[in-house]
Design a protein around this motif. Sequence first.
Motif, mmCIF file in Angstrom:
data_model
loop_
_atom_site.group_PDB
_atom_site.id
_atom_site.type_symbol
_atom_site.label_atom_id
_atom_site.label_comp_id
_atom_site.label_asym_id
_atom_site.label_seq_id
_atom_site.Cartn_x
_atom_site.Cartn_y
_atom_site.Cartn_z
ATOM 1 N N THR A 1 0.792 -1.636 0.061
ATOM 2 C CA THR A 1 -0.222 0.095 0.128
ATOM 3 C C THR A 1 0.871 1.321 0.487
ATOM 4 O OG1 THR A 1 -0.548 0.220 2.817
ATOM 5 C CG2 THR A 1 -1.994 -0.544 1.062
ATOM 6 N N GLY A 2 2.256 1.177 0.441
ATOM 7 C CA GLY A 2 3.039 2.581 0.502
ATOM 8 C C GLY A 2 2.864 2.692 -1.185
ATOM 9 N N TYR B 1 0.277 4.804 -1.903
ATOM 10 C CA TYR B 1 0.415 6.404 -1.431
ATOM 11 C C TYR B 1 1.482 6.951 -3.007
ATOM 12 C CZ TYR B 1 -2.782 6.093 2.260
ATOM 13 O OH TYR B 1 -4.258 5.843 3.156
ATOM 14 N N ARG B 2 2.560 6.128 -2.577
ATOM 15 C CA ARG B 2 3.422 6.568 -4.029
ATOM 16 C C ARG B 2 3.028 7.521 -4.902
ATOM 17 N NH1 ARG B 2 9.094 6.057 -2.157
ATOM 18 N NH2 ARG B 2 9.018 5.628 -0.475
ATOM 19 N N VAL C 1 5.670 12.265 -0.078
ATOM 20 C CA VAL C 1 4.164 11.071 -0.196
ATOM 21 C C VAL C 1 4.296 11.286 1.376
ATOM 22 C CG1 VAL C 1 5.926 9.253 0.784
ATOM 23 C CG2 VAL C 1 3.989 8.650 -0.255
ATOM 24 N N SER C 2 4.835 11.104 2.830
ATOM 25 C CA SER C 2 4.301 11.753 4.110
ATOM 26 C C SER C 2 3.523 12.979 4.371
ATOM 27 C CB SER C 2 5.260 11.561 4.696
ATOM 28 O OG SER C 2 6.256 10.327 4.902
ATOM 29 N N ALA D 1 0.157 11.328 2.631
ATOM 30 C CA ALA D 1 -0.776 10.639 3.117
ATOM 31 C C ALA D 1 -1.141 10.897 4.347
ATOM 32 C CB ALA D 1 0.176 9.331 3.710
ATOM 33 N N ARG E 1 -6.561 9.735 2.133
ATOM 34 C CA ARG E 1 -6.619 8.322 2.717
ATOM 35 C C ARG E 1 -8.037 7.183 2.699
ATOM 36 N NH1 ARG E 1 -1.824 7.399 5.342
ATOM 37 N NH2 ARG E 1 -2.907 5.095 6.457
ATOM 38 N N ARG F 1 1.276 0.599 7.196
ATOM 39 C CA ARG F 1 1.234 1.188 8.187
ATOM 40 C C ARG F 1 -0.248 1.654 9.002
ATOM 41 N NH1 ARG F 1 4.469 2.300 5.195
ATOM 42 N NH2 ARG F 1 6.733 4.112 5.468
ATOM 43 N N ASP F 2 -0.921 0.972 7.727
ATOM 44 C CA ASP F 2 -2.409 0.932 9.480
ATOM 45 C C ASP F 2 -3.411 -0.292 8.678
ATOM 46 O OD1 ASP F 2 -3.043 1.956 6.197
ATOM 47 O OD2 ASP F 2 -4.671 3.060 7.021
ATOM 48 N N ARG G 1 10.410 10.974 7.753
ATOM 49 C CA ARG G 1 9.148 9.673 7.596
ATOM 50 C C ARG G 1 8.611 8.637 8.707
ATOM 51 N NH1 ARG G 1 8.286 6.236 3.080
ATOM 52 N NH2 ARG G 1 10.213 5.567 2.896
ATOM 53 N N ASP H 1 4.422 9.791 9.771
ATOM 54 C CA ASP H 1 3.501 8.684 9.814
ATOM 55 C C ASP H 1 3.046 9.348 11.443
ATOM 56 O OD1 ASP H 1 4.072 8.529 7.280
ATOM 57 O OD2 ASP H 1 5.463 6.999 6.852
ATOM 58 N N ARG I 1 0.760 11.982 12.620
ATOM 59 C CA ARG I 1 -0.254 12.137 12.514
ATOM 60 C C ARG I 1 -1.150 12.003 13.271
ATOM 61 N NH1 ARG I 1 0.509 8.123 7.243
ATOM 62 N NH2 ARG I 1 -0.680 6.536 7.724
HETATM 63 O O1 DC Z 1 5.981 2.139 2.118
HETATM 64 P P1 DC Z 1 6.806 2.614 1.920
HETATM 65 O O2 DC Z 1 8.143 3.739 2.589
HETATM 66 O O3 DC Z 1 7.013 2.624 0.352
HETATM 67 O O4 DC Z 1 5.547 4.097 2.402
HETATM 68 C C1 DC Z 1 5.202 5.483 1.191
HETATM 69 C C2 DC Z 1 4.618 6.819 2.369
HETATM 70 O O5 DC Z 1 3.000 6.164 2.542
HETATM 71 C C3 DC Z 1 5.286 6.348 4.173
HETATM 72 O O6 DC Z 1 5.565 6.973 4.237
HETATM 73 C C4 DC Z 1 3.711 6.679 4.726
HETATM 74 C C5 DC Z 1 2.561 6.276 3.827
HETATM 75 N N1 DC Z 1 1.594 4.932 4.014
HETATM 76 C C6 DC Z 1 0.454 5.498 4.657
HETATM 77 O O7 DC Z 1 0.376 6.311 5.163
HETATM 78 N N2 DC Z 1 0.246 4.001 4.962
HETATM 79 C C7 DC Z 1 0.397 3.019 3.987
HETATM 80 N N3 DC Z 1 -0.936 1.694 4.467
HETATM 81 C C8 DC Z 1 1.425 3.031 3.769
HETATM 82 C C9 DC Z 1 2.271 4.329 2.969
#
Ligand code: DC
Length: 230
Positions: A43-44, A47-48, A108-109, A112, A118, A145-146, A184, A188, A191
Motif C-alpha cells: 500500500t506504500g 500512496y506513492r 508522500v508522508s 498521506a 486516506r 502502516r494501518d 518519514r 507517519d 499524524r
Molecule cells: O512503505 P513506503 O515507505 O513505501 O510508504 C510510503 C509512504 O506512504 C509512507 O511514508 C507513509 C505512507 N503510507 C501510509 O500512510 N499508509 C500506508 N498504509 C502505507 C504507506
Amino acid sequence: MTPPVTAASAPFLIVAIDGGAASGKSSSSRLISERFNFLHVDTGSFYRALTAGLLRAGAAPTDLATVQTALAALRLGTALNGRSAQMEISGQPVADAEIRTSAVNAAVSHFAAIPQLRAALLAYQRGQADVARAHGFCGLVMEGRDIGSVIFPDADFRFFLHADPVERARRRANEGQQDSIVERDRLDSSRKTAPLACPVGATSIDTTHIGLAQVVALMAAAIATKLAAA
Ligand code: DC
C-alpha cells in the motif's frame, strides 16, 4: 500425504504486515505471497503512485483544495505486476521508477497525512481482496502502516515489524536509495489519522538482529498451522 493447498480447498486468508520504512515489510510480504500463492499488495506503493499523480496534476499537500480537485479527476484501477498489485491512474500503470523519486519520497508522508486522501484510498485498498479472488489467488498479503488497524482489522494475521533506525538506514543505502527514514517515520507516527503504530493484538517482530528468512519462517509457520487446521 497431506494434499496440496489449492484455491478450492483452502480458506481465503488475509495477512496484514505493518511497520516503518525499511522494517522488512516488502521483502517478507513478497516471500509470503510466493509461498502461499497470495496476491502481494504494497500500500506504500499506492500512496506513492497517488503522490506522483497529484504532483503531476500540480497539487500541493499544503493546499487541500488542489488535492481534492486533483483526486476527483484521478480514476484508479489495479493491474498485476507478477503477483503484486500495481496502481493504475486513468488506465495507465504508474511505473516503479516514478514512485521512488526523491520528489515522491519527500512529499508522500505529507499527502498521506491528509484524511480525505486516506478516505479516498480506503475502499480501493479493501477492494484488493476482490482483485485477489478474481485472479485465483489463495489470499492476500498487504503491507503498510494501518493495515491491521484500519484497512483489515479482522485480518487472519496481523504482524508489526520494527527495527533499529540505524539498521533501517543501512538497508535503504544498500538498495541504493536516499530516504529520510527517521523523518518519514516521525510524520507517519504523529499524524492524527491512522498513525503508524503496532495495532492492539498484532504480533510484533523486531527485525534488527534477525534475517529475512527467520522473519518469514515465523510468519509462514503461523499461516501454515492455520491452513493445516482448515
Ligand atoms: O512503505 P513506503 O515507505 O513505501 O510508504 C510510503 C509512504 O506512504 C509512507 O511514508 C507513509 C505512507 N503510507 C501510509 O500512510 N499508509 C500506508 N498504509 C502505507 C504507506
